[in-house]
Design an enzyme around this catalytic site. Structure first.
Site, PDB file in Angstrom:
ATOM      1  CG  ASP A  50      11.169  -4.250   1.952  1.00 22.60           C
ATOM      2  OD1 ASP A  50      10.615  -3.580   2.818  1.00 22.60           O
ATOM      3  OD2 ASP A  50      10.630  -5.227   1.399  1.00 22.60           O
ATOM      4  CG  ASP A 116       9.016   1.841   5.899  1.00 23.24           C
ATOM      5  OD1 ASP A 116       9.484   0.994   5.110  1.00 23.24           O
ATOM      6  OD2 ASP A 116       8.256   1.542   6.831  1.00 23.24           O
ATOM      7  CG  LEU A 118       7.486  -2.068  -0.035  1.00 22.12           C
ATOM      8  CD1 LEU A 118       8.087  -2.766  -1.248  1.00 22.12           C
ATOM      9  CD2 LEU A 118       6.669  -3.062   0.736  1.00 22.12           C
ATOM     10  CB  THR A 121       7.349  -5.595   3.940  1.00 25.20           C
ATOM     11  OG1 THR A 121       8.106  -4.385   3.847  1.00 25.20           O
ATOM     12  CG2 THR A 121       8.075  -6.693   3.173  1.00 25.20           C
ATOM     13  CB  THR A 194      -1.972  -3.372  13.549  1.00 23.15           C
ATOM     14  OG1 THR A 194      -1.009  -4.189  12.890  1.00 23.15           O
ATOM     15  CG2 THR A 194      -2.595  -4.157  14.702  1.00 23.15           C
ATOM     16  N   GLY A 219       0.388  -1.123   7.159  1.00 27.26           N
ATOM     17  CA  GLY A 219       1.126   0.084   6.804  1.00 27.26           C
ATOM     18  C   GLY A 219       0.665   1.333   7.536  1.00 27.26           C
ATOM     19  CE  LYS A 223      -2.595   0.280  10.711  1.00 28.69           C
ATOM     20  NZ  LYS A 223      -1.415  -0.210   9.984  1.00 28.69           N
ATOM     21  CG  ASP A 246       6.877   2.195  10.446  1.00 30.87           C
ATOM     22  OD1 ASP A 246       6.875   1.738   9.297  1.00 30.87           O
ATOM     23  OD2 ASP A 246       7.323   1.580  11.426  1.00 30.87           O
TER      24      ASP A 246
END
Length: 307
Positions: A50, A116, A118, A121, A194, A219, A223, A246
């Protein structure tokens, strides 16, 4: 030949920057020392990947586009960045595409780039590598207008001869590239949500939609890819937790192919630089049939989530 419009130059650079980021992500994993730090708790992690990727993306783009605002997820000290992390290249293919007329006059200082480094994570630290994405979203006038999503481990289970990783990019008014656009099976309600941030509200909302099946993955970038590749029909997350970095890149790509993403109330997201980072009222996204899902979100869920 006129020189390419600023937006196309930014997207073309972001493409190469995201490919460099993917190499860093894979190198950190291969070296074996992830350097994991807990930020606010066990589900909010930061790794060496990251940190290095954000430095690489932000420094590379800032060098080429110094007047743009760049907002990254990680709070990092503003040290000199090692030259090895700088990516100066760009994708020629992107520069060959004409910039949509409504974006040709954009000035550098009007762009906000949401990064973002990563996304996913937690899944990265657990070895669920196909969940991981690198996200670079480009906003103008508060709207997500272009985005790059790199999957560093795309194909990682396809054997040693497979090409590892891929980069998807899109611009409103041009379309999105680097994947095969596919609609979810007709008449099937497959909800994606999620994996590591579940709650009773998240689950109650999904139950109310009466899905045929539920896919739980990490992530936001991942999605949205599942939506545009037809593996899921709706991304439903009735909870705060998602942030602007995100959703910016995935939103641009989803909108470029005719999809829709909003909060649970149906409000669109704003991406101007002053906006609060948290998407407090959750996420609802589909490639098609948005209204079907939006109309079935229970009022009790809406009342629990204040934008």
């Amino acid at each position: 030949m006129a020189s390419p419009a600023l937006l196309m130059r930014v997207v073309a650079s972001a493409y190469s920057v995201a490919e460099k980021a993917a190499t860093i992500v894979r190198n950190v994993m291969a070296a074996g020392d992830l350097g994991i730090v807990e930020k606010t708790g066990a589900n909010d992690l930061q790794t060496k990947a990251d940190r290095l990727v954000q430095m690489s993306i932000c420094a590379s783009l800032a060098r080429k586009f110094p007047k743009a605002t760049i907002i990254g997820e990680e709070e990092l000290p503003s040290n000199e960045v090692n030259e090895e992390l700088i990516e100066e290249g760009h994708c020629e293919e992107i520069l060959k595409k004409a910039c949509p007329a409504q974006f040709t006059a954009i000035k550098e200082e009007e762009l906000v780039i949401w990064v973002d480094p990563l996304d996913g994570t937690k899944e990265y630290t657990e070895g669920l590598l196909d969940h991981v994405t690198v996200l670079i979203g480009i906003a103008y006038g508060g709207k997500a207008i272009a985005g790059v999503i790199n999957q560093p481990y795309y194909n990682y289970e396809a054997g040693p001869d497979a090409v590892l990783g891929r980069t998807i990019w899109g611009v409103l008014g041009i379309g999105a590239f680097g994947f095969q656009l596919t609609e979810a099976p007709a008449g099937k309600h497959i909800i994606i949500t999620t994996r590591s941030h579940s709650s009773s509200l998240v689950n109650d909302c999904i139950s109310a939609l009466n899905p045929d099946s539920v896919i739980r993955v990490g992530g936001a970038g991942n999605k949205i890819i599942q939506l545009i590749e037809g593996k899921a029909s709706a991304y439903v997350f009735a909870s705060p937790g998602c942030k602007k970095w995100d959703t910016c890149a995935p939103e641009a790509i989803l909108h470029a192919v005719g999809g829709k993403i909003t909060d649970i109330h149906g409000n669109s997201f704003q991406y101007n630089k002053e906006v609060k980072h948290m998407n407090s009222a959750g996420v609802l996204a589909t490639l098609r049939n948005y209204d079907y899902y939006a109309s079935r979100i229970p009022n009790t869920v809406k009342q629990s989530l204040v934008p």
